[in-house]
Design a protein around this motif. Structure first.
Motif, PDB file in Angstrom:
ATOM      1  N   ILE A 128      42.410  21.085 -29.134  1.00 26.54           N
ATOM      2  CA  ILE A 128      43.352  20.607 -28.241  1.00 26.54           C
ATOM      3  C   ILE A 128      43.063  19.344 -27.924  1.00 26.54           C
ATOM      4  O   ILE A 128      44.016  18.436 -27.967  1.00 26.54           O
ATOM      5  N   PRO A 129      42.017  18.771 -27.470  1.00 29.58           N
ATOM      6  CA  PRO A 129      41.761  17.401 -27.305  1.00 29.58           C
ATOM      7  C   PRO A 129      42.034  16.380 -28.322  1.00 29.58           C
ATOM      8  O   PRO A 129      42.494  15.422 -27.999  1.00 29.58           O
ATOM      9  N   ILE A 130      41.712  16.804 -29.574  1.00 34.29           N
ATOM     10  CA  ILE A 130      41.779  16.149 -30.637  1.00 34.29           C
ATOM     11  C   ILE A 130      43.410  16.024 -30.892  1.00 34.29           C
ATOM     12  O   ILE A 130      43.649  14.568 -31.141  1.00 34.29           O
ATOM     13  N   GLY A 168      45.821  16.236 -28.583  1.00 35.57           N
ATOM     14  CA  GLY A 168      46.363  15.290 -27.707  1.00 35.57           C
ATOM     15  C   GLY A 168      45.978  13.917 -27.676  1.00 35.57           C
ATOM     16  O   GLY A 168      46.824  12.838 -27.532  1.00 35.57           O
ATOM     17  N   GLY A 169      44.655  13.704 -27.853  1.00 31.16           N
ATOM     18  CA  GLY A 169      44.205  12.151 -28.015  1.00 31.16           C
ATOM     19  C   GLY A 169      44.629  11.360 -29.094  1.00 31.16           C
ATOM     20  O   GLY A 169      45.008  10.140 -29.216  1.00 31.16           O
ATOM     21  N   GLN A 213      51.536   7.928 -23.565  1.00 29.67           N
ATOM     22  CA  GLN A 213      50.298   9.020 -23.471  1.00 29.67           C
ATOM     23  C   GLN A 213      50.664  10.389 -22.829  1.00 29.67           C
ATOM     24  O   GLN A 213      50.556  11.275 -23.773  1.00 29.67           O
ATOM     25  N   ASP A 238      51.117  13.599 -25.337  1.00 28.71           N
ATOM     26  CA  ASP A 238      50.189  14.985 -24.839  1.00 28.71           C
ATOM     27  C   ASP A 238      51.023  16.050 -25.022  1.00 28.71           C
ATOM     28  O   ASP A 238      50.706  17.164 -25.350  1.00 28.71           O
ATOM     29  N   LEU A 295      50.967  19.195 -27.701  1.00 28.07           N
ATOM     30  CA  LEU A 295      50.700  20.348 -27.474  1.00 28.07           C
ATOM     31  C   LEU A 295      51.650  21.530 -27.864  1.00 28.07           C
ATOM     32  O   LEU A 295      51.344  22.552 -28.229  1.00 28.07           O
TER      33      LEU A 295
END
Length: 453
Positions: free
Chosen positions: A319-321, A323-324, A429, A433, A437
């Motif tokens: 999930i962080p990858i 969004g980032g 951003q 995000d 997601l």
């Protein structure tokens, strides 16, 4: 810029507290107005007022212009209209307008009524009519103007008379009998053609000029393009109304860059480190609250997908990858567009061309990024084909979406006359995000239904 040691500041404060006027004047005598303005930042308002009153009117006016807006506003608030008018008498009209624009209507009228030079007061009133973000709002009226039908001796005589009231002579402007700008007379020409019959025979007719209603961004681009130190300003029918100098443009560009940087950083208004806690909070809190709301939205999306994540915990790791990566790609794309719009290398009319170019760049980036993650997951997560394909496909779509968003948003804002720098900040951003997601959730759900956990 002169550096002032703590010991110097302490000694100066002692001089001020003892009211040793002559000693204080000696300390200020050799300092440049910019250094005095810098010195004021280490003093409180009462101390700054004391030193300011010891300066002669001309130097005090220069110091006033060198102060930043907050310090200048504080100092002006302690002065009456007559004292402010005395300082303005020693300023060029463009600088005088900058100061007066910071005051409210009542204060403006009082100050203008106390200016001794009626012609200067009239010029200031005329300049106040222009929008401060246009060439007219930036120009001054101090310049040397000659008529195209004058002989060279007459021209030189008039130039001497006009130059007495000027601090700097940048260019000599040539007008006709209707005050329309016809050319520029280089100073070299005065030396090499001392006996020419009329100015119009030796003036330069090919020169850049700008209309009074032109945006400041266009003015800055012209100064850079033609390497100018000054440029004439004309009205809608070509009459000479003023001139802009490179120092005014540099100041305006710096202020514009500061505003754009703060906007891109998620600050809703112009603030600095020495502003009050309340002012800084008001500038920061809007986008922070929007960020909190986006986090709540993200948690709600994950809540819908809770059972699948619980069954396949590896999905949560990426999930962080997702969004980032989307956020970074979007900010990169928007930054390139905003920068290109600012330096004039991109026109909003080239919307389709730029979008097509960015789509090709996004396609290459998406292929490389998703390919790398596909290979990584095939090695590190053997047997979890649903997770591997979900991450790779999601990254591909997210990168493409972020590229499109980062390109379309600033171009659209520019077309709507809204600062496109907004597109390089939290807006892009947060949008990436949330959308990233949603894309990841939907694709993962689809692959889990096909391949199972």
């Amino acid at each position: 810029m002169k550096e002032f040691s703590p010991e110097y500041i302490t000694d100066l404060r002692k001089i001020i507290s003892d009211r040793r006027d002559d000693e204080a004047r000696r300390e200020l005598a050799d300092l440049h107005p910019a250094d005095i303005a810098e010195l004021y930042q280490d003093l409180d308002l009462e101390e700054a007022e004391y030193l300011f009153k010891l300066l002669d009117e001309e130097k005090a006016a220069d110091v006033l212009m060198e102060l930043d807006e907050d310090d200048r506003r504080k100092l002006l608030s302690s002065m009456n209209a007559e004292d402010i008018a005395k300082q303005i008498d020693h300023l060029d009209t463009d600088d005088a307008v900058d100061i007066i624009q910071e005051l409210d209507e009542d204060e403006r009228e009082k100050i203008l009524s106390h200016i001794d030079d009626v012609e200067q007061a009239g010029d200031i009133i005329d300049l106040l009519k222009y929008d401060e973000d246009t060439a007219g709002g930036l120009m001054g009226t101090e310049m040397i103007v000659v008529n195209e039908n004058w002989s060279m001796p007459e021209c030189i005589r008039q130039m001497r008379l006009q130059a007495e009231d000027l601090n700097e002579v940048y260019q000599v402007y040539v007008i006709d009998n209707d005050e329309r700008l016809r050319g520029i007379l280089p100073l070299k020409t005065l030396i090499t053609h001392p006996s020419v019959s009329k100015i119009k025979h030796v003036m330069e007719q090919d020169f850049p000029a700008v209309k009074a209603d032109a945006p400041i961004d266009e003015v800055a681009l012209d100064f850079e393009k033609y390497d100018l130190v000054a440029m004439p300003v004309i009205d809608s029918i070509g009459r000479l109304v003023g001139r802009i100098t490179v120092d005014d443009v540099m100041d305006q560009v710096r202020e514009s860059q500061e505003r754009d940087y703060q906007l891109a950083s998620g600050l809703s208004s112009d603030v600095s480190a020495d502003d009050s806690i309340l002012s800084q909070t008001k500038a920061r809190i809007p986008w922070l609250l929007i960020g909190v709301c986006s986090g709540i939205a993200a948690s709600m999306i994950l809540g819908v997908f809770e059972s699948q994540i619980a069954a396949v915990t590896a999905l949560a790791l990426f999930i962080p990858i997702i969004g980032g990566t989307g956020g970074n790609v979007g900010v990169q794309a928007s930054a390139i567009v905003v920068q290109s719009l600012a330096n004039g290398s991109l026109d909003v009319k080239e919307f389709s061309k730029q979008l097509g170019k960015e789509l090709l760049v996004g396609l290459l980036n998406a292929t490389i990024i998703s390919g790398v993650m596909l290979i990584y997951n095939l090695i590190m997560l053997p047997g979890q084909l649903s997770v591997t394909l979900s991450v790779a496909c999601s990254l591909f779509i997210v990168v493409m979406f972020a590229t499109i968003l980062g390109t379309v948003v600033p171009l659209t804002l520019e077309k709507l006359k809204i600062n496109p720098a907004l597109a390089t900040g939290p807006f892009i951003q947060i949008s990436n995000d949330i959308v990233g997601l949603v894309i990841y959730v939907m694709i993962s759900k689809w692959f889990l239904q096909i391949f199972g956990s």
